[in-house]
Design a protein around this motif. Structure first.
Motif, mmCIF file in Angstrom:
data_model
loop_
_atom_site.group_PDB
_atom_site.id
_atom_site.type_symbol
_atom_site.label_atom_id
_atom_site.label_comp_id
_atom_site.label_asym_id
_atom_site.label_seq_id
_atom_site.Cartn_x
_atom_site.Cartn_y
_atom_site.Cartn_z
ATOM 1 N N HIS A 145 38.882 53.366 37.852
ATOM 2 C CA HIS A 145 40.180 54.046 37.830
ATOM 3 C C HIS A 145 41.337 53.067 37.942
ATOM 4 O O HIS A 145 42.452 53.375 37.545
ATOM 5 N N ALA A 146 41.031 51.878 38.491
ATOM 6 C CA ALA A 146 42.090 50.873 38.602
ATOM 7 C C ALA A 146 42.371 50.216 37.259
ATOM 8 O O ALA A 146 43.278 49.401 37.139
ATOM 9 N N MET A 147 41.583 50.583 36.237
ATOM 10 C CA MET A 147 41.805 49.995 34.910
ATOM 11 C C MET A 147 43.113 50.477 34.294
ATOM 12 O O MET A 147 43.520 50.009 33.229
ATOM 13 N N ALA A 148 43.742 51.420 34.934
ATOM 14 C CA ALA A 148 45.043 51.871 34.448
ATOM 15 C C ALA A 148 46.101 50.786 34.633
ATOM 16 O O ALA A 148 47.214 50.905 34.130
ATOM 17 N N ALA A 149 45.728 49.730 35.328
ATOM 18 C CA ALA A 149 46.684 48.642 35.548
ATOM 19 C C ALA A 149 46.898 47.896 34.236
ATOM 20 O O ALA A 149 46.062 47.952 33.338
ATOM 21 N N PRO A 150 48.007 47.165 34.111
ATOM 22 C CA PRO A 150 48.183 46.298 32.950
ATOM 23 C C PRO A 150 47.013 45.314 32.881
ATOM 24 O O PRO A 150 46.506 44.876 33.916
ATOM 25 N N THR A 151 46.621 44.945 31.673
ATOM 26 C CA THR A 151 45.419 44.131 31.519
ATOM 27 C C THR A 151 45.495 42.772 32.230
ATOM 28 O O THR A 151 44.482 42.343 32.783
ATOM 29 N N PRO A 152 46.623 42.084 32.243
ATOM 30 C CA PRO A 152 46.633 40.828 33.001
ATOM 31 C C PRO A 152 46.229 41.043 34.447
ATOM 32 O O PRO A 152 45.533 40.206 35.041
ATOM 33 N N VAL A 153 46.638 42.186 35.007
ATOM 34 C CA VAL A 153 46.267 42.494 36.386
ATOM 35 C C VAL A 153 44.757 42.631 36.488
ATOM 36 O O VAL A 153 44.121 42.097 37.395
ATOM 37 N N SER A 154 44.165 43.349 35.544
ATOM 38 C CA SER A 154 42.709 43.516 35.580
ATOM 39 C C SER A 154 42.020 42.174 35.423
ATOM 40 O O SER A 154 41.033 41.887 36.106
ATOM 41 N N ALA A 155 42.557 41.348 34.512
ATOM 42 C CA ALA A 155 41.932 40.055 34.288
ATOM 43 C C ALA A 155 41.952 39.225 35.555
ATOM 44 O O ALA A 155 41.026 38.471 35.840
ATOM 45 N N TYR A 156 43.000 39.375 36.316
ATOM 46 C CA TYR A 156 43.144 38.575 37.526
ATOM 47 C C TYR A 156 42.409 39.208 38.706
ATOM 48 O O TYR A 156 41.546 38.592 39.326
ATOM 49 N N LEU A 157 42.762 40.472 38.986
ATOM 50 C CA LEU A 157 42.250 41.125 40.187
ATOM 51 C C LEU A 157 40.792 41.527 40.033
ATOM 52 O O LEU A 157 39.992 41.359 40.935
ATOM 53 N N HIS A 158 40.459 42.081 38.883
ATOM 54 C CA HIS A 158 39.172 42.764 38.793
ATOM 55 C C HIS A 158 38.098 41.889 38.177
ATOM 56 O O HIS A 158 37.039 42.376 37.823
ATOM 57 N N SER A 159 38.430 40.619 38.013
ATOM 58 C CA SER A 159 37.359 39.727 37.581
ATOM 59 C C SER A 159 37.183 38.614 38.603
ATOM 60 O O SER A 159 36.089 38.354 39.067
ATOM 61 N N ALA A 160 38.300 37.982 38.952
ATOM 62 C CA ALA A 160 38.179 36.721 39.670
ATOM 63 C C ALA A 160 38.561 36.804 41.138
ATOM 64 O O ALA A 160 38.047 36.042 41.950
ATOM 65 N N THR A 161 39.452 37.685 41.497
ATOM 66 C CA THR A 161 40.032 37.537 42.832
ATOM 67 C C THR A 161 39.759 38.717 43.765
ATOM 68 O O THR A 161 38.904 38.633 44.636
ATOM 69 N N LEU A 162 40.474 39.809 43.544
ATOM 70 C CA LEU A 162 40.419 40.896 44.523
ATOM 71 C C LEU A 162 38.984 41.322 44.815
ATOM 72 O O LEU A 162 38.552 41.371 45.961
ATOM 73 N N VAL A 163 38.240 41.622 43.770
ATOM 74 C CA VAL A 163 36.892 42.116 44.000
ATOM 75 C C VAL A 163 35.988 41.023 44.545
ATOM 76 O O VAL A 163 34.942 41.307 45.119
ATOM 77 N N LYS A 164 36.418 39.771 44.373
ATOM 78 C CA LYS A 164 35.592 38.691 44.907
ATOM 79 C C LYS A 164 35.885 38.466 46.389
ATOM 80 O O LYS A 164 35.198 37.679 47.034
ATOM 81 N N ALA A 165 36.921 39.106 46.891
ATOM 82 C CA ALA A 165 37.253 38.904 48.299
ATOM 83 C C ALA A 165 36.121 39.399 49.183
ATOM 84 O O ALA A 165 35.764 38.758 50.177
ATOM 85 N N GLY A 166 35.536 40.546 48.821
ATOM 86 C CA GLY A 166 34.408 41.059 49.591
ATOM 87 C C GLY A 166 33.238 40.097 49.544
ATOM 88 O O GLY A 166 32.599 39.801 50.563
ATOM 89 N N ILE A 167 32.984 39.589 48.343
ATOM 90 C CA ILE A 167 31.920 38.594 48.178
ATOM 91 C C ILE A 167 32.230 37.367 49.029
ATOM 92 O O ILE A 167 31.350 36.796 49.677
ATOM 93 N N PHE A 168 33.510 37.000 49.043
ATOM 94 C CA PHE A 168 33.900 35.833 49.823
ATOM 95 C C PHE A 168 33.549 36.013 51.296
ATOM 96 O O PHE A 168 33.038 35.098 51.943
ATOM 97 N N VAL A 169 33.823 37.208 51.829
ATOM 98 C CA VAL A 169 33.510 37.443 53.242
ATOM 99 C C VAL A 169 32.005 37.380 53.465
ATOM 100 O O VAL A 169 31.531 36.811 54.456
ATOM 101 N N LEU A 170 31.251 37.940 52.520
ATOM 102 C CA LEU A 170 29.791 37.843 52.641
ATOM 103 C C LEU A 170 29.365 36.377 52.686
ATOM 104 O O LEU A 170 28.516 35.978 53.490
ATOM 105 N N ALA A 171 29.974 35.572 51.792
ATOM 106 C CA ALA A 171 29.598 34.168 51.726
ATOM 107 C C ALA A 171 30.048 33.430 52.981
ATOM 108 O O ALA A 171 29.311 32.637 53.557
ATOM 109 N N ARG A 172 31.292 33.730 53.418
ATOM 110 C CA ARG A 172 31.854 33.055 54.572
ATOM 111 C C ARG A 172 30.993 33.272 55.804
ATOM 112 O O ARG A 172 30.705 32.356 56.571
#
Lengths: 479, 940
Positions: free
Chosen positions: B232-259
């Motif tokens: 549902h967050a895909m309603a964002a402008p595509t640059p936002v998706s490219a940034y948040l939903h590939s590399a950063t925001l969704v990786k934050a959870g992974i980051f905590v797991l790794a940390r």
């Protein structure tokens, strides 16, 4: 029992407020209609002077005054300052509302100032007598303020309820005081604490005394199940009155709780802690849950108050200096947030129209982006979203609770604040995502109000990022 | 120093960027790029150290009270994520410059983007858990702003709200988890927590703490069942998706797991929770990805699937799996970001993202198509692309994880299935969009985008290729330090070569590639199944449903508790008070009854007590007959005054008696305006309820009184008894207390009385209320208001009553009496004249103006006090002397008596003022008198 004029020096702030109130009371008789604004200016001046005096006489060693009836210590300095600042903001916000309705009269200011005076006295009370005097001075002024809009039926009903229930609440508190007096033979906090330390829990009368005192405190805070008056009064009273009674009195109520529970009854911590646990859990649960169902924003804020009271109780019941400081931080922060929220409601109101439904906030961003941002800050802060100070306040309280190994309580608190986040975010949604009503006029506001609101909103952000200064002050009150 | 500024520069730059956009929309794009470059530049001095395997920690004091510092940490793991955040951030800034249209407010966009970038940098660089959490919530908030960027679109607003609700919920849960973790370790500093793994895992609260932290990580990283916000967050402008939903925001959870991997992993709970969630997410994401018709929807579900893959790897808990996990994080970021950008280009050029309409674009944009297909191949895990390497490692780890377990092959099969689906949806992305016939009814005619819009995609795809072909020369050093700091120990040896020799992983890759081709070729029946399943497995419906249930429940609670009836409020208040009181009574150990010896019960007391109870009961029963009830109430007053007599308090008895008289008059005057009978309003159940409540509350109060009276206490009366004569010169202790010891109190009280009188006077002034002319039976009131005999008798009584009051006044200091009682007696006597002779008659003889009387009283009382001040004593100090009168004999004169005179005057004045004006209010009592007055005036 001789009188020492040196006693008067530390209570200069109170004297300043009293003098202002009396001056406004008399001066108002001779003011023409078009000059009524002088009441406002004079009141603000008085509060500023009182604030300066608080800084002037504050600091240093604890002073016991008037044969042990008053005290000036680190806590009273800070809380007085906070009460005065919050009241200043409240008076600034209230002015346009009063002016629009031709109610810019001396009575409002006299009652408001007397309420402030009552709070100041509560904050510096060192015996049950002064505590009660301050409380009643505040309460009686507020009863009258609620009924201030005389032609409003709802206002009259709210005032009636407030008065009847408030009298009951005060009665309970007084009942408790009388029992504690019977058991300890004193109404001064120090000797009471001493007597309690000697006899401990062996005295049934003392137990009853503490029960009724907690009821009284719970009532004045508006904690569940003694919260019943809060929503009705918030909804029925004119917004400026709610602004005054919903903000600074929470700080005074905190002082009431500290003076009674900690200064006098620290020895019975185990007993009052359990009661506070019940009140806190019920308040957070019911407050957050019921707030979701409200369509009237004043009512919603009333329930939100109730839930925040739960958090303040969490800090108190921790029984540690850290917990008390956290609760103090929370009370001050809450007062600032509440002032901002009701301030925005007043800004949204105009002649013949009071903003009180959630829908009235629709499209605020299109009407005035700056106020919209400030309201969003207030809402985020109430929801406890970083980097606003609401998060810090919650964090401090939760830390204190976890520190005393009441992990479950902290988890309950977290759970309910998740629920709470919903209704605050709904307000943000109305502000930013919805279109304003067709007939919504341009917001008319004055420079003073804008400056005050900017200060109010940004302080939530600044305190959230740099909480250390305020926190240090809070902690120094409990060392 | 630099780490703080790496975080602060984007945060501060956000404001600058928003401000500068007023000079032109492109200014903000340049500014944003500069800010990101500045942050990168600020980071650069530390990069080498971090590459060398050092852990940089920089601290600034922040909240010393809480032991919190603004502490930042840069190690291999942080470096890998920081590189992603800043590198892809720069590319996205460049890309968005061309993507956003004229109508979009660029300043706002870039400000939000930088805000997010700063928050994200804060998350990956934080040394302190609380700091991490703060930045974590700020990423939620700023992503909310970014997703809702096109806020005129309903879809964007709902998507943003949902993302905020889900991730915000997770953040608060994580706060709980962090608090627990901090409490276990005794510090929130990562450097200490990372050393305390054994201690944490042995803690009894490990499991709840783990669940809370995982809730935070999973919601952010879109793990099942919280994954629904991402599509549902895909309603964002595509640059936002490219940034948040590939590399950063969704990786934050992974980051905590790794940390927190070294601290939290290694337990069976960790394995089950994380592997279970990861596997489910992997499969659910892979399955749904194939059936999306929206290009970005496909990418969103594939992202979910890949996030599940990474989570699964961390869940396995082995060091090698963790290395594979972090490797896939980097690879996924590159190929997914480029895919999102490609999807954005297609959307931008075609005006739609619907894959049923977007077909055969190869002919229009071959260059972009090549780039996109390379990235898609990497996503599918085709050899020579970077995705292949980490996927191969993934297959190896999952295959070996449960090798000994009899059901272990299930995991392998499930993973292979996910691989098949991944190939299938990657194929769909390539084939469906770029070949497969002609475009259907596109809003625009597609062509290649401007050069600089392709450049970011080119760079990312180049990375995919270089890493895929030459891993050892490119990514290996970074992976090595990242893995080392993730594991907090030197990582095990692993091989990044493309070919490891033949084994199960190669078989799985081969099965996935061939299976994927088959599935894509035979996709039609699958789409039918998917269409049937649609709407059943929609987690958004569950979310909405839960929300609706919450609202319903909240309304129900409101309906029960919040009715606004005052009776109800009081009922609840009293019940709670009784409940808490009972709890207190039962809870504490000490008995209700104290040790004090009981006094014997004597007949008189018993009689009075019983009579009091009886009369009170009678009042209750008769309360609707108002007049009768009033009379019975008078009896209560009399009983009370008898009680005072019994306990040797004649003063109180006298006061009670006189007050009773005045009160009855007052009530009678008020009663006149009320109906003589009040209707019965409450139903029986309500009265019974109230009876029960009254009994409980009364019983409670009785028990309290009992518990107090049965205990010894130290009365203060001894002091007054001992000091009354020497200090105040009077034998009547009560009076001495009133006028001497507590003279200040009394002065206050008479001032209040005077004020009350004036207040009532002000309110009643010229107020006329119509009173009823008939009694309830319809008979007119007696028109002969002032019967002669009664009037004459009352006049006779006046001097007698006045004499009594003087007597009471004078003896007051030593015998029962005093100014207050004397005042009431005088007032009662005068009132009697008003009642029997009428207002007009009385006013011809007594002045109707009571103000001078009251003022005189107050002045006298205050003057007494001031006099002692003048003589050098504290306010209201009293003195006394003895004089010898010829007839009376020795008589004591105390200055307090003058004070008492003041009391007397005020009492008389105020009482008369109140009662007379209450009486004047209604017409029936004085109309004839006024008429008579008017009549005389008219006649004369």
């Amino acid at each position: 029992m001789s009188f020492d004029a040196a006693n008067l020096l530390p209570i200069l702030p109170e004297i300043a407020v009293l003098v202002t109130a009396s001056t406004v009371l008399v001066l108002d008789l001779y003011l023409e209609e078009r000059n009524k604004g002088l009441n406002h200016s004079l009141s603000l001046l008085g509060l500023v002077v009182a604030l300066l005096l608080t800084g002037f006489v504050g600091g240093g060693e604890t002073q016991i005054l008037f044969d042990g009836n008053l005290v000036r210590d680190a806590m009273s300095d800070l809380l007085k300052g906070a009460i005065l600042v919050v009241s200043l903001l409240a008076f600034i916000y209230a002015r346009p509302w009063l002016k629009d309705r031709g109610m810019l009269v001396g009575e409002f200011y006299v009652l408001g100032l007397l309420a402030v005076l009552g709070m100041l006295i509560m904050v510096s009370a060192n015996s049950f007598l002064t505590l009660y005097l301050g409380l009643e001075l505040q309460a009686l002024s507020l009863y009258a303020l609620v009924a201030f809009e005389r032609d409003s039926k709802r206002g009259a009903e709210a005032a009636m309820k407030y008065f009847v229930l408030g009298a009951l609440g005060s009665g309970m508190l007084l009942y408790g005081i009388s029992m504690v007096y019977g058991a300890t033979g004193s109404i001064e906090l120090g000797p009471v604490a001493q007597a309690i330390a000697e006899q401990g829990m062996s005295n049934k009368v003392l137990v009853f005394g503490i029960v009724f005192m907690v009821i009284g405190i719970g009532f004045k805070f508006g904690a569940v199940p003694f919260h019943m008056w809060v929503p009705d009064i918030y909804e029925g009273a004119p917004t400026p009155a709610v602004l005054i009674l919903g903000s600074a009195p929470k700080i005074a109520a905190f002082a009431l709780a500290v003076r009674i529970l900690i200064d006098a009854m620290q020895g019975l911590h185990a007993d009052w802690r359990d009661m506070l646990v019940i009140l806190a859990v019920l308040s957070m649960g019911l407050g957050n849950l019921v707030a979701i169902a409200q369509s009237n924003i004043k009512r919603m804020l009333a329930y939100s108050t109730i839930s925040h009271v739960g958090f303040i109780f969490l800090g108190l019941l921790a029984g540690s200096d850290q917990g008390y400081a956290a609760a103090m931080f929370y009370s001050i922060v809450y007062a600032v947030m509440a002032t901002g929220a009701f301030g925005i409601l007043i800004i949204l109101s105009r002649t013949g129209f009071d903003a009180e439904r959630l829908e009235d906030l629709k499209g605020l961003n299109d009407r005035d982006p700056w106020y919209a941002a400030m309201m969003a800050l207030v809402m985020f802060s109430m929801a406890g979203v970083p980097p606003t100070v609401g998060f810090m306040a919650k964090l401090l309280v939760l830390e204190a609770v976890v520190r005393i190994d009441m992990v479950w309580l902290a988890l309950v608190a977290v759970f309910f604040s998740i629920i709470g986040a919903f209704y605050y975010l709904r307000v943000v949604k109305y502000i930013y995502f919805d279109k304003p009503a067709e007939d919504a006029p341009v917001l008319a506001t004055t420079g003073g109000v804008r400056v005050a609101m900017t200060f109010n909103g940004l302080s939530l952000l600044a305190l959230g990022m740099f909480p250390a200064a305020l926190l240090t002050l809070c902690q120094s009150a409990f060392v | 120093m630099n780490l703080l500024f790496v975080v602060l520069i984007p945060l501060m730059g956000a404001g600058l960027t928003a401000w500068i956009s007023r000079f032109g929309r492109l200014w903000s794009a340049w500014m944003a790029g500069l800010v990101a470059l500045a942050a990168l530049g600020c980071l650069s001095p530390s990069v080498l150290a971090a590459f060398g395997g050092e852990t940089l920690i920089q601290r600034w004091p922040w909240i010393p009270e809480l032991g919190l510092e603004l502490a930042f940490r840069l190690d291999g793991l942080g470096l890998a994520f920081t590189a992603m955040v800043l590198g892809i951030g720069l590319l996205v800034i460049l890309y968005a410059r061309y993507y956003l249209s004229e109508r979009d407010d660029m300043g706002r966009f870039y400000a939000f983007l930088l805000l997010f970038m700063g928050s994200m940098l804060g998350v990956v660089l934080a040394e302190n858990l609380i700091l991490l959490l703060i930045f974590w919530e700020m990423t939620s908030l700023s992503s909310f702003l970014l997703i809702s960027y096109w806020r005129h679109e309903e879809e964007a607003r709902n998507g943003a709200r949902m993302a905020l609700a889900v991730t915000g919920f997770g953040g608060l849960a994580m706060l709980g988890g962090f608090l627990l973790l901090g409490e276990m370790v005794g510090s929130y500093d990562l450097s200490q927590i990372l050393q305390a793994g054994d201690q944490v895992r042995a803690d009894p609260l490990y499991t709840p703490m783990l669940v809370l932290i995982l809730l935070g990580a999973f919601t952010k990283s879109a793990q099942f069942p919280f994954h629904f916000w991402l599509p549902h967050a895909m309603a964002a402008p595509t640059p936002v998706s490219a940034y948040l939903h590939s590399a950063t925001l969704v990786k934050a959870g992974i980051f905590v797991l790794a940390r927190l991997f070294p601290v939290l992993s290694g337990t069976i709970e960790w394995n089950w929770l994380v592997v279970g969630t990861g596997l489910t997410t992997l499969l659910v994401g892979a399955w749904f990805a194939l059936f999306q018709h929206d290009l970005k929807g496909l990418l969103a579900y594939s992202t979910i699937s890949h996030l599940g893959l990474i989570t699964l790897l961390f869940g396995l808990g082995t060091p090698l799996a963790a290395v594979a996990g972090i490797f896939h994080v980097l690879n996924h970021a590159t190929f997914k970001a480029s895919l999102f950008m490609a999807a954005g280009i297609i959307d931008h050029e075609c005006g739609t993202r619907d894959m049923r309409r977007v077909n055969g674009l190869w002919r229009y944009m071959p260059y972009t198509a090549t780039l996109a297909m390379v990235a898609a191949a990497s996503m599918a895990g085709v050899p020579l692309f970077n995705g292949f390497l980490s996927k191969e490692m993934f297959f190896t780890e999952t295959a070996s994880f449960l090798a000994e377990h009899p059901m272990g092959w299930l995991l392998t099969v499930a993973v292979a299935f996910a691989g098949i689906m991944a190939v299938a949806y990657s194929l769909r992305f390539s084939h469906d969009v770029f070949f497969n016939g002609e475009p259907v009814n596109l809003p625009r005619k597609p062509h290649e985008p401007p050069f600089w819009m392709k450049a970011p995609v080119e760079i990312l795809v180049a990375i995919c290729l270089v890493v895929g072909i030459l891993p050892a020369l490119t990514v290996a050093p970074l992976l090595q330090v990242a893995a080392a700091s993730l594991l907090q120990e030197p990582p095990p040896s692993y091989d990044l070569a493309i070919w490891h020799g033949f084994g199960l992983p190669v078989v799985m890759s081969g099965v996935a590639l061939i299976g994927g081709l088959v599935v894509y070729a035979e996709r039609r029946p699958l789409f039918e199944i998917a269409d049937q399943l649609k709407g059943r497995l929609d987690a958004r419906a569950v979310f909405d449903h839960l929300l609706a249930r919450l609202y319903t429940f909240a309304r129900a609670v409101t309906g029960v508790l919040d009715r606004g009836s005052l009776q109800r409020l009081i009922l609840l208040l009293l019940l709670s008070a009784i409940g808490l009181g009972l709890a207190g009574a039962i809870g504490s150990g000490s008995p209700l009854t104290g040790e004090r010896p009981r006094m014997p019960i004597d007949g008189v007391t018993l009689f009075i007590a019983l009579a009091l109870a009886l009369v009170s009961g009678a009042t209750l029963l008769l309360h609707r007959l108002r007049l009768t009830a009033l009379i019975v109430m008078g009896a209560i007053g009399l009983m009370v005054s008898l009680l005072f007599v019994k306990f040797s308090a004649p003063d109180l008895a006298l006061t009670q008696l006189t007050v009773e008289v005045v009160t009855v008059v007052l009530l009678l005057l008020a009663l006149y305006f009320l109906p003589a009978r009040s209707p019965a309003e409450s139903p029986l159940w309500r009265r019974l309820r109230d009876l029960g409540l009254a009994l409980a509350a009364g019983g409670g109060a009785g028990a309290l009184a009992w518990s107090i009276l049965t205990r010894d206490y130290d009365p203060i009366s001894d002091y007054f008894l001992a000091n009354s004569v020497p200090g105040g010169g009077g034998h009547n202790v009560v009076n001495v207390i009133l006028v001497d010891f507590r003279g200040f109190d009394t002065l206050g009280e008479i001032s209040v009385l005077a004020l009350a009188g004036l207040g009532i006077y002000a309110m009643l002034f010229k107020l006329h209320l119509p009173g009823p002319m008939h009694n309830p039976l319809g008979r007119p009131w007696n028109w002969d208001r002032h019967p002669d005999i009664m009037a004459a008798l009352a006049r006779l009584l006046l001097p007698l009553a006045l004499l009594v009051s003087v007597f009471i006044f004078l003896r007051g200091h030593n015998q029962p009496g005093g100014g207050f009682i004397a005042g009431l007696v005088t007032a009662a006597a005068l009132i009697m004249q008003y009642l029997t002779n009428g207002v007009a008659w009385t006013h011809r003889r007594v002045s109707s103006n009571m103000h001078p009387l009251i003022a005189a009283g107050l002045l006298v009382a205050t003057g007494t006090g001031l006099a002692s001040l003048v003589l050098g004593y504290p306010f209201l100090t009293s003195t006394f002397t003895h004089v010898h009168w010829p007839v009376v004999g020795d008589f004591e004169l105390a200055s307090a008596m003058i004070f008492d005179l003041g009391v007397y005057l005020v009492v008389v004045g105020s009482t008369l003022l109140i009662l007379v004006h209450l009486g004047l209010m209604h017409s029936a009592s004085h109309t004839p008198a006024i008429e008579a007055m008017r009549g005389t005036a008219w006649k004369s």
